[in-house]
Design an enzyme around this catalytic site. Structure first.
Site, PDB file in Angstrom:
ATOM      1  N   ASP A 200       0.860  -1.179   0.000  1.00  0.00           N
ATOM      2  CA  ASP A 200       0.000   0.000   0.000  1.00  0.00           C
ATOM      3  C   ASP A 200       0.898   1.231   0.000  1.00  0.00           C
ATOM      4  OD1 ASP A 200      -2.261   1.860   0.481  1.00  0.00           O
ATOM      5  OD2 ASP A 200      -3.340   0.007   0.922  1.00  0.00           O
ATOM      6  N   HIS A 248      -2.940   3.065  -4.546  1.00  0.00           N
ATOM      7  CA  HIS A 248      -2.332   2.583  -3.296  1.00  0.00           C
ATOM      8  C   HIS A 248      -0.895   2.111  -3.530  1.00  0.00           C
ATOM      9  CE1 HIS A 248      -5.874   2.796  -0.643  1.00  0.00           C
ATOM     10  NE2 HIS A 248      -6.572   2.534  -1.736  1.00  0.00           N
ATOM     11  N   GLU A 312     -10.068   2.385  -5.190  1.00  0.00           N
ATOM     12  CA  GLU A 312      -9.760   3.794  -4.914  1.00  0.00           C
ATOM     13  C   GLU A 312      -8.654   4.368  -5.797  1.00  0.00           C
ATOM     14  OE1 GLU A 312     -10.989   4.365  -0.296  1.00  0.00           O
ATOM     15  OE2 GLU A 312      -8.997   3.540  -0.619  1.00  0.00           O
TER      16      GLU A 312
HETATM   17  C1  TNX Z   1     -10.763   2.041   1.867  1.00  0.00           C
HETATM   18  S1  TNX Z   1     -11.561  -0.730   1.539  1.00  0.00           S
HETATM   19  C2  TNX Z   1      -9.723   1.223   1.443  1.00  0.00           C
HETATM   20  C3  TNX Z   1      -8.584   1.012   2.338  1.00  0.00           C
HETATM   21  C4  TNX Z   1      -8.692   1.819   3.586  1.00  0.00           C
HETATM   22  C5  TNX Z   1     -10.107   1.713   4.112  1.00  0.00           C
HETATM   23  C6  TNX Z   1     -10.329   2.357   5.444  1.00  0.00           C
HETATM   24  C7  TNX Z   1     -10.636  -0.588   0.340  1.00  0.00           C
HETATM   25  C8  TNX Z   1     -10.759  -1.562  -0.725  1.00  0.00           C
HETATM   26  N1  TNX Z   1      -9.808   0.449   0.325  1.00  0.00           N
HETATM   27  O1  TNX Z   1      -7.390   1.312   1.657  1.00  0.00           O
HETATM   28  O2  TNX Z   1      -7.789   1.306   4.520  1.00  0.00           O
HETATM   29  O3  TNX Z   1     -10.965   2.314   3.175  1.00  0.00           O
HETATM   30  O4  TNX Z   1     -11.575   1.980   5.961  1.00  0.00           O
END
Ligand code: TNX
Length: 531
Positions: A200, A248, A312
């Site tokens: 990440d 990420h 994301e």
């Molecule tokens: C979203 S859940 C993310 C994570 C974060 C999380 C915090 C997801 C697939 N991606 O990178 O840690 O929210 O709740």
């Protein structure tokens, strides 16, 4: 009525009451979590084990991990160290494979005065049965100490084939010994998969021969991974690695900045601070590098699956503004930069397929809130998706049912174990307005969302996520996980008709007591008591 007659009646009544009292106490359901799908308590006398006369016999060497687990269970509950014996030895407890049982985790526990048998379709199934026996012995510690195991008949198999938890050593590294401890606890509740979120923005936690520079000071070596995987295998837990791309990836890009988008080549990256950077979709070297990384990771993990993230992605700040990505969009005739996910994952997935593994990705839709009504991009058919975003699971369920994708249920509403369990509870930092997910809310989760059998047939199982931005160590991880992961374990295993919140809260306490004795931190669900 004469006094004598009266007192005879009184005595008879008393005897009846006395006889009924232990029966009533005994008819209380033992603290099973998850609740077995079929459980019958027998009024018959218990099976009594003794150090001298009882042996454990297993009908194949494949049952050795289950036999060892049973030995540990009996030692912990009765104080007796019951030896393993050759097949058929008199007085033995038997563990056996029963090929008549269907389903990989279908097991039976049959306890009578004369025998105790745990049979299963596979060694994993027998192991799950041993975990059930452990909870049966939790019901009455005093009886257990005397070696007395109540007569029961259990015939049990999971509702869903996958029950997973995800830990996040990328955000806060977890040493091997802590991961092993975590595995031990999950196994008690019949979880069968552990996803490791290995990369990440905050860190790249796997040391690879192909790209050794990527490893952060805290990373798993090949030997560490072998140790984790072997320990998980003894508990019949599959370890699924996740390498999150194309977003990420700040930790990766801090080492290889040239693999980011061209307009950001000189924008500094500080691991632990920089977020929202992406791998460039239009740089061939990205694919060359991952074409080496993926086979190496695949070779370290025996799991059939690799998770590739895909969540994301900050497309507007990266691909949309990158001249090279824009040129690629034009060449492909794309209107939206997010369509670059199509060629990006086409190439990445061909590397994955070449390893023989199957891809998993976080399900992203065309909007991060309702009214989202379609996938972010058309996911290839062989991708298993994970539904996670709050509010979007009903849409994910419908879309995957239509498109025929396998689905893992990790809805934010029930399965995000990084969210606080109560007002003013942890996390005390990095709380970006997280919704509160109480134990009850975690429990009130039907992974089929009440859909028809046909509409939920593609649901593979459940996953609880422990995103660790605010979990500096394993004690915090287990505090956030438990007791909610007990609720989730039951959602994944037990059919809806055998689930009951009030009943669960009663079965909970002996398990909390057990966690406490094991030194596993958890949140005390004080809101359930003293009402
Ligand atoms: C979203 S859940 C993310 C994570 C974060 C999380 C915090 C997801 C697939 N991606 O990178 O840690 O929210 O709740």
């Amino acid at each position: 009525m004469t006094l004598r007659r009266f007192s005879r009646r009184l005595i008879a009544g008393l005897l009846l009451t006395l006889a009924a009292a232990p029966m009533r106490a005994a008819s209380k359901v033992p603290p099973f979590i998850p609740m077995p799908n079929s459980y019958v308590q027998d009024a018959a006398a218990p099976f009594v084990i003794s150090q001298k006369h009882t042996f454990i016999s297993a009908d194949t060497a494949l049952l050795r991990p289950a036999a060892d687990a049973l030995r540990r269970v009996l030692k912990a509950r009765t104080g007796m160290d019951i030896a393993l014996s050759p097949k058929g030895a008199k007085g033995s407890i038997t563990l056996a494979i029963d090929t008549a049982l269907l389903g990989a985790e279908h097991y039976r526990v049959a306890v009578s005065k004369k025998s105790l048998a745990i049979t299963g379709a596979t060694p994993a199934a027998v192991f799950r049965g041993v975990m059930t026996l452990n909870q049966l012995l939790l019901a009455d510690p005093h009886e257990a100490e005397r070696g007395r195991i109540p007569a029961v008949k259990i015939d049990d198999a999971p509702r869903f084939a996958l029950r997973a938890l995800m830990i996040d050593p990328a955000r806060n590294f977890l040493p091997v010994k802590d991961v092993k401890r975590f595995i031990e606890v999950m196994a008690k509740y019949k979880y069968n998969a552990l996803q490791l979120h290995l990369t990440d923005d905050q860190g790249w936690r796997i040391a690879l021969k192909s790209y050794p520079q990527l490893a952060s000071p805290q990373s798993y070596s090949a030997a560490d991974i072998r140790e984790i995987v072997a320990y998980a295998a003894e508990h019949y837990i599959d370890v699924i690695p996740e390498l999150d791309i194309p977003g990420h990836t700040a930790a990766f890009l801090s080492v290889y900045p040239e693999l980011g988008c061209t307009h950001l080549l000189n924008a500094p990256i500080k691991v632990g601070e920089t977020v929202n950077r992406m791998l460039c979709a239009a740089n061939d070297t990205v694919y060359t590098v991952y074409n080496q990384i993926l086979p190496e990771v695949a070779s370290l993990f025996p799991s059939q699956y690799i998770h590739l993230g895909g969540d994301e992605a900050a497309v507007p700040a990266n691909w949309e503004q990158c001249p090279r990505c824009r040129a690629m969009m034009e060449q492909k005739g794309y209107k939206r930069a997010s369509q670059l996910m199509i060629p990006f994952f086409e190439r990445i997935l061909s590397s994955v397929r070449a390893t023989g593994k199957k891809p998993i990705m976080w399900c992203e839709l065309n909007n991060i809130y309702p009214p989202a009504d379609d996938y972010l991009f058309p996911y290839p058919q062989d991708v298993t998706l994970v539904s996670w975003r709050g509010g979007l699971t009903p849409t994910c369920l419908s879309l995957t049912a239509q498109s025929g994708h396998k689905l893992i249920m990790a809805p934010g509403e029930h399965a995000y174990l990084d969210y606080p369990q109560m007002h003013h509870d942890l996390p005390e930092y990095n709380n970006w307005g997280m919704p509160i997910t109480t134990l009850e809310q975690a429990y009130r989760f039907d992974p089929g969302y009440g859909r028809t059998a046909e509409e939920q047939a593609h649901v593979w199982g459940v996953m609880g996520t422990l995103w660790a931005e605010a979990m500096p160590d394993i004690n915090r991880v287990t505090y956030m996980a438990y007791p909610r992961a007990l609720a989730l374990a039951e959602a994944g295993w037990t059919q809806m008709e055998h689930r009951d919140w009030a009943d669960f809260t009663q079965r909970l306490y002996p398990n909390l007591d057990e966690l406490m004795r094991l030194g596993i931190s958890f949140r005390v669900p004080f809101e359930l008591s003293g009402k």
